[in-house]
Write an enzyme that holds these catalytic residues in place. Sequence first.
Site, mmCIF file in Angstrom:
data_model
loop_
_atom_site.group_PDB
_atom_site.id
_atom_site.type_symbol
_atom_site.label_atom_id
_atom_site.label_comp_id
_atom_site.label_asym_id
_atom_site.label_seq_id
_atom_site.Cartn_x
_atom_site.Cartn_y
_atom_site.Cartn_z
ATOM 1 C CB CYS A 191 1.728 -1.388 -3.828
ATOM 2 S SG CYS A 191 1.465 -2.928 -4.689
ATOM 3 C CD GLU A 192 -1.913 3.302 -1.047
ATOM 4 O OE1 GLU A 192 -1.924 4.108 -0.106
ATOM 5 O OE2 GLU A 192 -2.705 3.323 -1.999
#
Length: 422
Positions: free
Chosen positions: A347-348
């Site tokens: 999640c980046e």
Amino acid sequence: MLPSSQEFFYYRDGTLFCENLELASLAEKHGTPAYVYSQGTILHNFDRLRETLAQLPALICYSVKANSHLRILNLLRQAGAGFDVVSGGELMRALKTGAAPETVVFSGVGKTQDEMDAGLAAGILMFNVESAGELALVESRACALKKVGRISIRVNPDVEADTHPYISTGQRIHKFGVPKEEASELYRRAASSPHLKIQGVACHIGSQILDVEPFWKALDEILAIARQLAAEGITLSVLDLGGGFGIPYRGESPLDVQRLAHGLTERLRKSSMKLVVEPGRALVGNAGVLLTRVLYVKRNHRKNFVVVDAGMNDLMRPALYGSYHEIISVREHSAERIQADVVGPICESGDFFAHDRNLPSVQPGELLAVLTTGAYGFVLSSNYNTRPRPAEILVNGAQAELIRAREKIEELMTAEESGGSG
Ligand code: LLP
């Protein structure tokens, strides 16, 4: 097309091979993501470097940090390498392979007392000392342990190397080494101590350097120091030039080690110093690929994304340095291609392997190989997002060996579950 430096990886019958094995069958057997290393490539790289340096009295100390797997260290030790270590852990790895202590150099800007004690107890070739404080500590530990602390001073020659700023290390602004103007004073101090033995001089100006010029500049600076010391009666017997030999990631020419060797031979002709080099990437970088499977192919607005099952926790280099790695499909494709970002599941937005890359038109379930990931690949991996670190496989001809099993999710929690009692 494969970059030419990857000669042990090639397509045959429409599928990608590592030495004599199909990568697809390794993925089938061991799952993905997985690092696959070619033993032939590592030994070939080592032999070539050794031949190139054959004119010089040289010790090749493989820089363990690039890929510290015990099997790889063992291979290189058997081939004749010594080791460059930067921690007590790396020292233990090197010694576990049966390395002769006098082939081990200990680098690093922040060695602890425990690490020094371990190096002194083992009787390593030298600590490359990076400050006055460190010199004082080696001296006092050597005295306490009744050993002789063999040292070199790592000089910061204030030389610019054209590489990523995070891995350039030889300039005044960097934390590394002792300023060239202050080195002689430390040598005088070391020379007057009964607990220390001066071995030589060291420098390391950075990593992934493609041009020989910065090496010449650094060498001129340290040879000047060696001459000045000789005039004072302090003789140096080892010249450690560090590592940093650059390799191609996207078709660049590698560092011309042949030219480096010629220049070194000329410059060292009049000296009796033995050469140490500390290559890491140049020995293992092109020997590894990261195998990963395509999970999804999606399109957001006008942009294509190939989502794969490896993430920045498995291979940090693109996220950390914006580095480029060639990505190819394991199944050879026909002409149709797409333009896409290759991204992981984390999640980046920094979790990417490629931006706007021209790729074969791959489908979910297909395998990709991220090339030139044998150095600073697995060693920089983490469990971010509670993801198990990938499997590692060593290929030798038609044999493949799982040399590190993929971590199991449950294992990642054992130290927490046992708390302080673990
Ligand atoms: N010697 C010393 C003292 C070093 O600090 C290093 C690397 C080496 C030798 C080996 O350098 P090589 O021959 O591998 O370039 N994680 C970064 C590279 C960090 C290099 C740190 N020092 C990357 O993925 O590019």
